[in-house]
Scaffold this motif. Structure first.
Motif, PDB file in Angstrom:
ATOM      1  N   SER A  65      46.923 127.925  49.430  1.00 20.31           N
ATOM      2  CA  SER A  65      46.137 127.593  48.894  1.00 20.31           C
ATOM      3  C   SER A  65      47.027 127.884  46.853  1.00 20.31           C
ATOM      4  O   SER A  65      46.370 128.044  45.962  1.00 20.31           O
ATOM      5  N   LEU A  66      47.778 128.248  47.041  1.00 15.89           N
ATOM      6  CA  LEU A  66      49.004 128.753  45.950  1.00 15.89           C
ATOM      7  C   LEU A  66      49.130 126.933  45.272  1.00 15.89           C
ATOM      8  O   LEU A  66      48.731 127.028  44.285  1.00 15.89           O
ATOM      9  N   ASP A  67      49.601 126.824  46.357  1.00 11.11           N
ATOM     10  CA  ASP A  67      49.810 125.319  45.961  1.00 11.11           C
ATOM     11  C   ASP A  67      48.630 124.073  45.430  1.00 11.11           C
ATOM     12  O   ASP A  67      48.591 123.558  44.531  1.00 11.11           O
ATOM     13  N   LEU A  68      47.466 124.919  46.149  1.00  8.41           N
ATOM     14  CA  LEU A  68      46.615 123.436  45.443  1.00  8.41           C
ATOM     15  C   LEU A  68      46.543 123.974  44.271  1.00  8.41           C
ATOM     16  O   LEU A  68      45.839 122.927  43.382  1.00  8.41           O
ATOM     17  N   MET A  69      46.581 125.539  44.402  1.00  3.79           N
ATOM     18  CA  MET A  69      46.485 126.272  42.513  1.00  3.79           C
ATOM     19  C   MET A  69      47.105 125.066  41.400  1.00  3.79           C
ATOM     20  O   MET A  69      46.856 125.523  40.378  1.00  3.79           O
ATOM     21  N   LYS A  70      48.162 124.643  41.794  1.00  5.79           N
ATOM     22  CA  LYS A  70      49.202 125.024  40.837  1.00  5.79           C
ATOM     23  C   LYS A  70      49.428 124.384  39.573  1.00  5.79           C
ATOM     24  O   LYS A  70      49.450 124.603  39.184  1.00  5.79           O
ATOM     25  N   PRO A  71      48.068 123.074  40.093  1.00  5.37           N
ATOM     26  CA  PRO A  71      48.296 122.171  38.561  1.00  5.37           C
ATOM     27  C   PRO A  71      47.305 122.409  38.204  1.00  5.37           C
ATOM     28  O   PRO A  71      46.969 121.365  37.139  1.00  5.37           O
ATOM     29  N   GLU A  72      46.215 123.706  38.827  1.00  5.32           N
ATOM     30  CA  GLU A  72      45.344 123.586  37.658  1.00  5.32           C
ATOM     31  C   GLU A  72      45.727 124.806  36.505  1.00  5.32           C
ATOM     32  O   GLU A  72      44.741 125.563  35.732  1.00  5.32           O
ATOM     33  N   TRP A  73      46.948 125.569  36.577  1.00  4.47           N
ATOM     34  CA  TRP A  73      46.550 126.761  36.355  1.00  4.47           C
ATOM     35  C   TRP A  73      48.436 127.279  35.594  1.00  4.47           C
ATOM     36  O   TRP A  73      49.102 126.506  35.511  1.00  4.47           O
ATOM     37  N   SER A  74      48.327 127.734  34.049  1.00  3.19           N
ATOM     38  CA  SER A  74      49.560 127.643  33.627  1.00  3.19           C
ATOM     39  C   SER A  74      50.471 128.785  33.990  1.00  3.19           C
ATOM     40  O   SER A  74      51.519 129.466  33.337  1.00  3.19           O
ATOM     41  N   LEU A  75      50.994 129.406  35.284  1.00  3.96           N
ATOM     42  CA  LEU A  75      51.345 130.462  35.634  1.00  3.96           C
ATOM     43  C   LEU A  75      52.851 130.366  35.487  1.00  3.96           C
ATOM     44  O   LEU A  75      52.954 128.394  35.840  1.00  3.96           O
ATOM     45  N   ARG A  76      53.870 131.312  34.962  1.00  2.00           N
ATOM     46  CA  ARG A  76      54.774 130.420  35.352  1.00  2.00           C
ATOM     47  C   ARG A  76      55.542 130.774  36.857  1.00  2.00           C
ATOM     48  O   ARG A  76      54.845 131.133  37.788  1.00  2.00           O
ATOM     49  N   GLN A  77      56.900 130.143  37.039  1.00  2.00           N
ATOM     50  CA  GLN A  77      57.340 130.744  38.603  1.00  2.00           C
ATOM     51  C   GLN A  77      57.261 131.841  38.864  1.00  2.00           C
ATOM     52  O   GLN A  77      57.303 132.364  39.900  1.00  2.00           O
ATOM     53  N   GLU A  78      57.902 132.436  37.772  1.00  7.31           N
ATOM     54  CA  GLU A  78      57.997 134.465  37.884  1.00  7.31           C
ATOM     55  C   GLU A  78      56.589 134.719  39.096  1.00  7.31           C
ATOM     56  O   GLU A  78      56.547 135.682  39.761  1.00  7.31           O
ATOM     57  N   ASP A  79      55.909 134.248  37.906  1.00  6.80           N
ATOM     58  CA  ASP A  79      53.860 135.105  38.789  1.00  6.80           C
ATOM     59  C   ASP A  79      53.849 134.621  40.093  1.00  6.80           C
ATOM     60  O   ASP A  79      53.363 135.066  40.690  1.00  6.80           O
ATOM     61  N   SER A  80      54.074 133.263  40.273  1.00  5.99           N
ATOM     62  CA  SER A  80      54.185 132.559  41.600  1.00  5.99           C
ATOM     63  C   SER A  80      54.516 133.052  42.320  1.00  5.99           C
ATOM     64  O   SER A  80      54.485 133.915  43.222  1.00  5.99           O
ATOM     65  N   LYS A  81      56.006 133.424  41.653  1.00 10.45           N
ATOM     66  CA  LYS A  81      56.971 134.410  42.810  1.00 10.45           C
ATOM     67  C   LYS A  81      55.931 136.074  43.224  1.00 10.45           C
ATOM     68  O   LYS A  81      56.130 136.545  44.443  1.00 10.45           O
ATOM     69  N   ILE A  82      56.000 136.627  42.516  1.00 10.79           N
ATOM     70  CA  ILE A  82      55.160 137.763  42.909  1.00 10.79           C
ATOM     71  C   ILE A  82      54.232 137.268  44.017  1.00 10.79           C
ATOM     72  O   ILE A  82      53.432 138.366  45.067  1.00 10.79           O
ATOM     73  N   LEU A  83      53.083 136.661  43.534  1.00 10.50           N
ATOM     74  CA  LEU A  83      51.396 136.219  44.427  1.00 10.50           C
ATOM     75  C   LEU A  83      52.124 135.759  46.079  1.00 10.50           C
ATOM     76  O   LEU A  83      51.514 136.100  46.666  1.00 10.50           O
ATOM     77  N   ARG A  84      53.458 134.717  45.832  1.00  7.77           N
ATOM     78  CA  ARG A  84      53.523 134.286  47.036  1.00  7.77           C
ATOM     79  C   ARG A  84      53.959 135.960  48.187  1.00  7.77           C
ATOM     80  O   ARG A  84      53.838 136.200  49.265  1.00  7.77           O
TER      81      ARG A  84
END
Lengths: 332, 172
Positions: B94-113
């Motif tokens: 789901s995170l990968d699917l959302m990647k093109p749509e949002w402005s989050l940076r890598q450090e934010d994605s890491k927290i979510l993962r």
């Protein structure tokens, strides 16, 4: 198994909810088990780092990766750490945090009323069990309802068109719960010569009605209400106060407080059908709480189950007041 | 002459839009981080007071908060109802699917993962502790994102407009 074999397959009712609680790889293995064995499957045993096993027709088997079964463990599929982790997520609907009570009790109920026993490391809090972690063993018990299991016993439970207070004595695994469930269905729906009555089931271990999210997964009759996972003594009182049942059905009384609650409901004019672990009347008299019940002569009938003619044999029915046997020989 | 003036306008407008686009990245990131915190707080409430099951809780939260954060929860909740893969797989997909749509940076994605790895794996107390930890981490990132927004939002907007004007003058 070939696609056309799957198409030909008869509908096995337990399969869907059980398969949904297993990861894809194990699902595939179970689906390939030969039909003759799979149809009578009783248990699927899953233990981390050990072979996948099933229990069917009274025997246990090792299961290989291609679904074939044998009695040698060498070729059996070995359960991985990933498997047990996935199973835990699937049986808990990815919500193990919502099953604290179930973890404390050591089992969860699946949709369809099947139970999954679990074992792992117990976490204690001030000496009592708080929760369980590192869950490594699962025993998926396939529960089957047998409509008509109570046909033989029912005539002895009714006298003058009235239901009798009944105690069913039986050793474990003799079909006690199955019979209680079918009794509930019959007296709730009614049958020729008997008008259906309101039934309240206090189902402490979710075995009689097999409730899933409060909804009975077994046919327990149209006039039946179920208090699921409720301690018997408290549940019987709740039922009497709130649901005005004519009959209360409960499983496996085992404590003095259960006896108190049963005596209380008898005073409230409610019929009680219950069961206890004992192999016969003499055995029952050796247990203090049962002795108290028997001595108070509250039951009209005492039925004893055995497996002398197969599981669910009605070994003897005693008249409750004077303990006279009513059966000439065991029936099944 | 007319064509030249028209060209200059186009250059100024294009460059302003580009500046705004870059500035929006900073604005959106702040909004998304704060929406994610709202979603996680809601999840905490669901765990603590209602003992809701994860798939239905996620769908409910996703529907009610909307936006990209809502969509993430909705997609994840829906995929969980199919019961075909593990929780962390579903969450990461789901995170990968959302990647093109949002402005989050890598450090934010890491927290979510990291959050996805722990989700659904412990008892209620453990889950709530973990949500709070994730909330604190997201909050830290939001503070940083706000600072970055203060710094770069106006800068990129002005830079877009002024750069466009400068380029137009040079080309005139």
């Amino acid at each position: 198994m070939l696609a056309r074999d799957i198409k030909k397959e008869p509908n096995i009712s337990w399969q869907q909810p059980i398969l949904e609680s297993l990861p894809q790889n194990i699902q595939e293995i179970i689906k390939r088990i030969p039909l003759s064995v799979r149809r009578d499957l009783e248990e699927i045993r899953i233990r981390e780092n050990r072979p996948l096993m099933i229990y069917s027709q009274g025997k246990d088997y090792f299961v290989c990766k291609d679904g074939s079964i044998n009695s040698h463990m060498e070729q059996a599929y070995i359960i991985t750490k990933n498997d047990t982790r996935n199973i835990l997520q699937l049986i808990s609907d990815y919500s193990i945090y919502a099953f604290e009570e179930e973890l404390r009790n050591g089992y969860l109920t699946l949709q369809g009323g099947h139970r999954v026993g679990i074992a792992g490391k117990i976490v204690l809090d001030k000496g009592s069990i708080r929760t369980m972690k590192h869950i490594r063993s699962f025993n998926i018990r396939i529960s089957k309802e047998i409509i008509g299991a109570a046909d033989k016993i029912i005539p002895y439970l009714i006298s003058d068109k009235k239901l009798c207070h009944t105690l069913i004595l039986s050793p474990p695994q003799m079909g006690k719960t199955t019979i209680l469930r079918d009794i509930a269905r019959k007296i709730s729906d009614g049958f020729p010569g008997f008008t259906g009555v309101k039934v309240g089931i206090v189902d402490e271990r979710s075995e009689i009605a097999g409730c899933w999210q409060g909804l009975p997964q077994r046919n327990v009759g149209v006039r039946t209400d179920v208090l699921d996972s409720c301690p018997k003594a408290a549940g019987i009182m709740m039922m009497i106060r709130s649901m005005s049942p004519n009959v209360i059905i409960t499983d496996e009384i085992g404590r003095m407080e259960d006896v108190d609650a049963i005596l209380e409901s008898l005073n409230a004019g409610i019929k009680v059908i219950t069961s206890a672990h004992a192999s016969d009347l003499q055995d029952a008299k050796r247990r203090p709480f049962l002795l108290r019940l028997l001595n108070s002569h509250v039951f009209d009938r005492i039925a004893v189950l055995s497996n002398s003619r197969g599981i669910g044999t009605l070994e003897q029915v005693y008249e409750g007041k004077n303990h006279q046997p009513l059966l000439a020989h065991p029936i099944r | 002459m007319f064509v030249k003036i028209l060209n200059s306008f186009v250059i100024v407008i294009a460059s302003t839009l580009l500046g705004r686009e870059l500035a929006n990245k900073y604005v959106n990131r702040v909004n998304e981080l704060s929406a994610l915190q709202v979603a996680l707080s809601r999840l905490e409430t669901e765990f603590e007071h209602y003992a809701s099951h994860l798939p239905e809780a996620m769908i409910r939260i996703g529907n009610s908060i909307g936006g990209t954060a809502g969509k993430l929860f909705y997609i994840a909740g829906q995929s969980l109802t199919e019961k075909s893969s593990t929780l962390s797989e579903v969450w990461n997909t789901s995170l990968d699917l959302m990647k093109p749509e949002w402005s989050l940076r890598q450090e934010d994605s890491k927290i979510l993962r990291r959050f996805g790895d722990q989700l659904g794996n412990s008892d209620r107390e453990g889950q709530i502790r973990f949500i709070r930890l994730t909330l604190a981490q997201l909050h830290d990132e939001e503070v940083k994102a706000r600072a970055a927004r203060e710094k770069y939002d106006k800068m990129y907007r002005s830079l877009g407009l002024l750069g466009g004007i400068a380029l137009a003058i040079i080309l005139l």
